[in-house]
Write a protein that holds these residues in place. Structure first.
Motif, PDB file in Angstrom:
ATOM      1  N   TRP A  92     -14.011  41.836 -15.537  1.00  0.00           N
ATOM      2  CA  TRP A  92     -14.095  41.592 -14.096  1.00  0.00           C
ATOM      3  C   TRP A  92     -12.737  41.185 -13.516  1.00  0.00           C
ATOM      4  N   ILE A  93     -12.043  40.270 -14.207  1.00  0.00           N
ATOM      5  CA  ILE A  93     -10.736  39.808 -13.708  1.00  0.00           C
ATOM      6  C   ILE A  93      -9.738  40.967 -13.668  1.00  0.00           C
ATOM      7  N   GLY A  94      -9.736  41.788 -14.721  1.00  0.00           N
ATOM      8  CA  GLY A  94      -8.840  42.938 -14.742  1.00  0.00           C
ATOM      9  C   GLY A  94      -9.134  43.910 -13.620  1.00  0.00           C
ATOM     10  N   TRP A  95     -10.419  44.117 -13.320  1.00  0.00           N
ATOM     11  CA  TRP A  95     -10.777  45.038 -12.235  1.00  0.00           C
ATOM     12  C   TRP A  95     -10.329  44.474 -10.887  1.00  0.00           C
ATOM     13  N   ILE A  96     -10.552  43.191 -10.684  1.00  0.00           N
ATOM     14  CA  ILE A  96     -10.117  42.566  -9.424  1.00  0.00           C
ATOM     15  C   ILE A  96      -8.606  42.702  -9.262  1.00  0.00           C
ATOM     16  N   ALA A  97      -7.870  42.474 -10.359  1.00  0.00           N
ATOM     17  CA  ALA A  97      -6.407  42.611 -10.296  1.00  0.00           C
ATOM     18  C   ALA A  97      -6.009  44.048  -9.988  1.00  0.00           C
ATOM     19  N   LYS A  98      -6.697  44.983 -10.584  1.00  0.00           N
ATOM     20  CA  LYS A  98      -6.388  46.401 -10.371  1.00  0.00           C
ATOM     21  C   LYS A  98      -6.647  46.818  -8.929  1.00  0.00           C
ATOM     22  N   GLU A  99      -7.676  46.253  -8.324  1.00  0.00           N
ATOM     23  CA  GLU A  99      -8.049  46.649  -6.967  1.00  0.00           C
ATOM     24  C   GLU A  99      -7.275  45.893  -5.893  1.00  0.00           C
ATOM     25  N   THR A 100      -6.943  44.629  -6.173  1.00  0.00           N
ATOM     26  CA  THR A 100      -6.334  43.792  -5.131  1.00  0.00           C
ATOM     27  C   THR A 100      -4.873  43.458  -5.381  1.00  0.00           C
ATOM     28  N   GLY A 101      -4.416  43.640  -6.622  1.00  0.00           N
ATOM     29  CA  GLY A 101      -3.043  43.276  -6.953  1.00  0.00           C
ATOM     30  C   GLY A 101      -2.873  41.837  -7.383  1.00  0.00           C
ATOM     31  N   TRP A 102      -3.961  41.088  -7.473  1.00  0.00           N
ATOM     32  CA  TRP A 102      -3.896  39.694  -7.927  1.00  0.00           C
ATOM     33  C   TRP A 102      -4.957  39.448  -8.994  1.00  0.00           C
ATOM     34  N   PRO A 103      -4.596  38.817 -10.090  1.00  0.00           N
ATOM     35  CA  PRO A 103      -3.277  38.307 -10.507  1.00  0.00           C
ATOM     36  C   PRO A 103      -2.259  39.439 -10.708  1.00  0.00           C
ATOM     37  N   ALA A 104      -1.054  39.194 -10.286  1.00  0.00           N
ATOM     38  CA  ALA A 104      -0.039  40.251 -10.211  1.00  0.00           C
ATOM     39  C   ALA A 104       0.324  40.804 -11.580  1.00  0.00           C
ATOM     40  N   GLN A 105       0.436  39.954 -12.597  1.00  0.00           N
ATOM     41  CA  GLN A 105       0.867  40.418 -13.909  1.00  0.00           C
ATOM     42  C   GLN A 105      -0.173  41.339 -14.545  1.00  0.00           C
ATOM     43  N   ILE A 106      -1.447  40.999 -14.377  1.00  0.00           N
ATOM     44  CA  ILE A 106      -2.507  41.855 -14.927  1.00  0.00           C
ATOM     45  C   ILE A 106      -2.510  43.203 -14.218  1.00  0.00           C
ATOM     46  N   ALA A 107      -2.359  43.183 -12.888  1.00  0.00           N
ATOM     47  CA  ALA A 107      -2.311  44.445 -12.139  1.00  0.00           C
ATOM     48  C   ALA A 107      -1.118  45.293 -12.568  1.00  0.00           C
ATOM     49  N   LYS A 108       0.019  44.648 -12.771  1.00  0.00           N
ATOM     50  CA  LYS A 108       1.216  45.365 -13.202  1.00  0.00           C
ATOM     51  C   LYS A 108       1.002  46.037 -14.547  1.00  0.00           C
ATOM     52  N   ASN A 109       0.379  45.323 -15.472  1.00  0.00           N
ATOM     53  CA  ASN A 109       0.123  45.888 -16.802  1.00  0.00           C
ATOM     54  C   ASN A 109      -0.843  47.067 -16.721  1.00  0.00           C
ATOM     55  N   ALA A 110      -1.853  46.953 -15.858  1.00  0.00           N
ATOM     56  CA  ALA A 110      -2.828  48.039 -15.726  1.00  0.00           C
ATOM     57  C   ALA A 110      -2.165  49.310 -15.222  1.00  0.00           C
ATOM     58  N   TYR A 111      -1.307  49.195 -14.217  1.00  0.00           N
ATOM     59  CA  TYR A 111      -0.662  50.382 -13.660  1.00  0.00           C
ATOM     60  C   TYR A 111       0.499  50.866 -14.526  1.00  0.00           C
ATOM     61  N   LYS A 112       1.011  49.998 -15.360  1.00  0.00           N
ATOM     62  CA  LYS A 112       2.042  50.427 -16.301  1.00  0.00           C
ATOM     63  C   LYS A 112       1.460  51.363 -17.345  1.00  0.00           C
ATOM     64  N   LEU A 113       0.213  51.107 -17.727  1.00  0.00           N
ATOM     65  CA  LEU A 113      -0.459  51.975 -18.705  1.00  0.00           C
ATOM     66  C   LEU A 113      -0.950  53.273 -18.088  1.00  0.00           C
ATOM     67  N   ALA A 114      -1.124  53.299 -16.778  1.00  0.00           N
ATOM     68  CA  ALA A 114      -1.591  54.516 -16.092  1.00  0.00           C
ATOM     69  C   ALA A 114      -0.760  54.737 -14.841  1.00  0.00           C
TER      70      ALA A 114
END
Length: 586
Positions: free
Chosen positions: A399-421
């Motif tokens: 859930w936290i990873g999805w929220i980060a992916k959709e909203t950009g927060w937490p920033a580090q998790i979102a960054k890692n998600a988009y770095k992989l894709a």
């Protein structure tokens, strides 16, 4: 003395609708809204798709858009191709092919349930009679154990991904489960003159032996003769030690039936294909995978088996220990015979992979079910708390990873998600979010029910483990499915290739692998060459990003002068690269 002492209240069966609902929640997520994934999922779909739209020769000799796959056995792809024929016009070919996984799952889960049910109704498996009565009836005890086995089956981590892919591995495991069920029917028959120790129902040994032979023949047509030979040798040894008359049925009924079923494919290929079936290569591929036991194979077996067979193996190990004084009882000895014979086969594979561990799961699950009534309350509570903490944490991270992916927060998790894709564009899907929320609420209610009510039923020890696994899979296949599909699909690359092909389609020569060939042929309508000696003026070349554009390997493999038309790759793959060339001159 038997290790089980239970009141009838401990054998309340799960509602049938609850079992079906849990099974559907397990198998349906991950089948919809995605493309065939790299590697085995895409290559298996390619064989099914080629069969469904090809001639008789493609059904007898598996291939992918003209690329022969002589090492593959055809049964899995026959089922998938039939599903495409029946439902492809309505659902699309990839989704129609994945309907075969539902069939495989039903065969496996129902076989495990009924095998455990029959074994659990035997007299030797029943709990000790209580001084003032109140012990469960054999039928109720068998049903409760079977429900527990089904829950353990759903909770096995190694089964999760493979059961949702259109590969031969999932069908092989399901047929192993079906073979165990038929073996239970065969050995459930009491010897001549003996009291019926079975469940007030006997089966004709010849009929059961014939069905077992058919199952072994189908296993041969699924992934070769390694697993069916191991099972047959294990059953022969078991029959000689337990009931020698059944060894005769195995040799005179089961073995010929298996040979006839598997031999039908070879005979059809020999007489109906222009050049005959390449049985020699198929046989060589089967022999090639076996060798002498190695330390690497043993280390792989232990290292990956621990998580692959979780949570079945701890319960199974405890069952073997708890029933050690009744180790000759059929409900312990027969699954153990399957487990030992298949384990020996795995250790004879010098380069094992995860797929070879799958046939172990049905026997482990059945053994694990008989460990449930012997476990102490403290051990059950420890397993429950481990499941709650681990799986709840996993669900929270999803859930936290999805929220980060959709909203950009937490920033580090979102960054890692988009770095992989890189290049992935998020999109809010209300249906997926609602399903994920409902699944999470059901998990909270289940945990509250288990911890507050403290039910005495046998399957309480595994309901949280299986429910948590189903929840995490549901969250991944709803919240994260677009992101996962973006990273594992070749559809985008296929569309780019199609855009850069000449307007007048010409045959395309290539060195890409089976998964890429299947994806490019389906999604990009790439007309790959059908004959190895066919001369094509278009070349699709696969290499890696460390290779220079004028790589000498291309010139050695494909003669002539070539002009580069396009180069590209999947955004999530930094090594893999594809280049499209057109021949220049003659």
């Amino acid at each position: 003395m038997k290790p089980v002492r239970l009141p009838a209240s401990a054998t309340s069966a799960l509602p049938r609708w609850g079992l079906w609902a849990l099974g559907l929640l397990y198998i349906l997520p991950g089948l919809f809204g995605r493309d065939p994934w790299k590697n085995d999922d895409a290559s298996s779909f390619g064989i099914m798709w080629t069969m469904a739209h090809g001639s008789l020769s493609t059904w007898l000799a598996p291939q992918i858009a003209g690329l022969p796959m002589p090492g593959e056995s055809p049964l899995t792809y026959w089922v998938g191709a039939i599903c495409i024929k029946l439902f492809g016009w309505l659902l699309g070919d990839p989704l129609a092919a994945r309907f075969s996984t539902i069939i495989f799952f039903l065969v496996g889960s129902l076989s495990v349930w009924y095998a455990t049910y029959l074994l659990g109704r035997r007299n030797e498996a029943q709990p000790l009679r209580l001084a003032f009565g109140g012990q469960p009836e054999p039928r109720d005890f068998g049903r409760t154990l079977a429900d527990g086995a089904f829950l353990i089956y759903l909770g096995c981590l190694g089964l999760l991904l493979h059961s949702h892919e259109t590969t031969a591995k999932s069908l092989q495991m399901s047929l192993v489960a079906y073979a165990i069920y038929l073996a239970v029917r065969l050995f459930d028959t009491p010897p001549s003159g003996a009291e019926n120790n079975a469940s007030n129902k006997t089966y004709s040994p010849i009929h059961s032996a014939a069905l077992l032979g058919i199952a072994l023949g189908l296993l041969t047509l699924t992934r070769g003769w390694g697993v069916p030979v191991a099972i047959f040798l294990g059953l022969i040894s078991f029959a000689l030690l337990r009931q020698k008359s059944l060894a005769t049925h195995l040799l005179l009924v089961t073995l010929p039936a298996a040979i006839i079923v598997s031999g039908a494919w070879f005979a059809a290929g020999y007489f109906m294909l222009p050049e005959g079936n390449d049985f020699a290569f198929w046989q060589a591929q089967n022999l090639k995978q076996f060798g002498w036991p190695t330390l690497h194979a043993f280390a792989y077996f232990i290292k990956y088996g621990i998580w692959f067979a979780w949570p079945a193996w701890p319960y199974a190990g405890w069952a073997i220990y708890a029933w050690r004084q009744q180790r000759h009882a059929l409900h312990i000895a027969l699954p153990l015979a399957f487990l030992i014979s298949l384990s020996v086969m795995i250790l004879l594979i010098p380069r094992p992979d995860e797929g070879v561990l799958l046939p172990l799961l049905p026997a482990l699950v059945i053994l694990a079910a008989f460990g449930l009534p012997t476990m102490k309350r403290g051990a059950i509570n420890a397993v429950d708390w481990f499941a709650v903490m681990t799986l709840s944490t996993c669900a929270a991270f999803i859930w936290i990873g999805w929220i980060a992916k959709e909203t950009g927060w937490p920033a580090q998790i979102a960054k890692n998600a988009y770095k992989l894709a890189p290049g992935f564009k998020p999109g809010f899907n209300m249906t997926a979010v609602v399903l994920a929320i409902l699944g999470s609420i059901c998990w909270i209610l289940l945990v509250n029910w288990r911890l507050s009510r403290r039910p005495a039923v046998l399957w309480r020890a595994v309901v949280l483990s299986s429910g948590g696994v189903v929840l995490c899979w549901l969250l991944l296949m709803t919240l994260w499915l677009p992101w996962i599909n973006y990273g594992k699909s070749y559809a985008g690359v296929a569309e780019q290739i199609n855009d850069h092909l000449p307007t007048v389609k010409q045959c395309v020569d290539t060195n890409v692998g089976p998964a890429q060939r299947a994806s490019f042929a389906y999604f990009g309508n790439v007309p790959f060459s059908q004959l190895s000696q066919e001369r094509c003026d278009i070349l699709l070349y696969q290499d890696n990003n460390n290779t220079k554009s004028d790589d000498a390997a291309l010139k050695r493999a494909f003669s002539g002068r070539w002009k580069l038309l396009w180069t590209g790759r999947r955004p999530s793959d930094r090594d893999e690269r594809f280049r499209l060339y057109q021949r220049v001159g003659n």
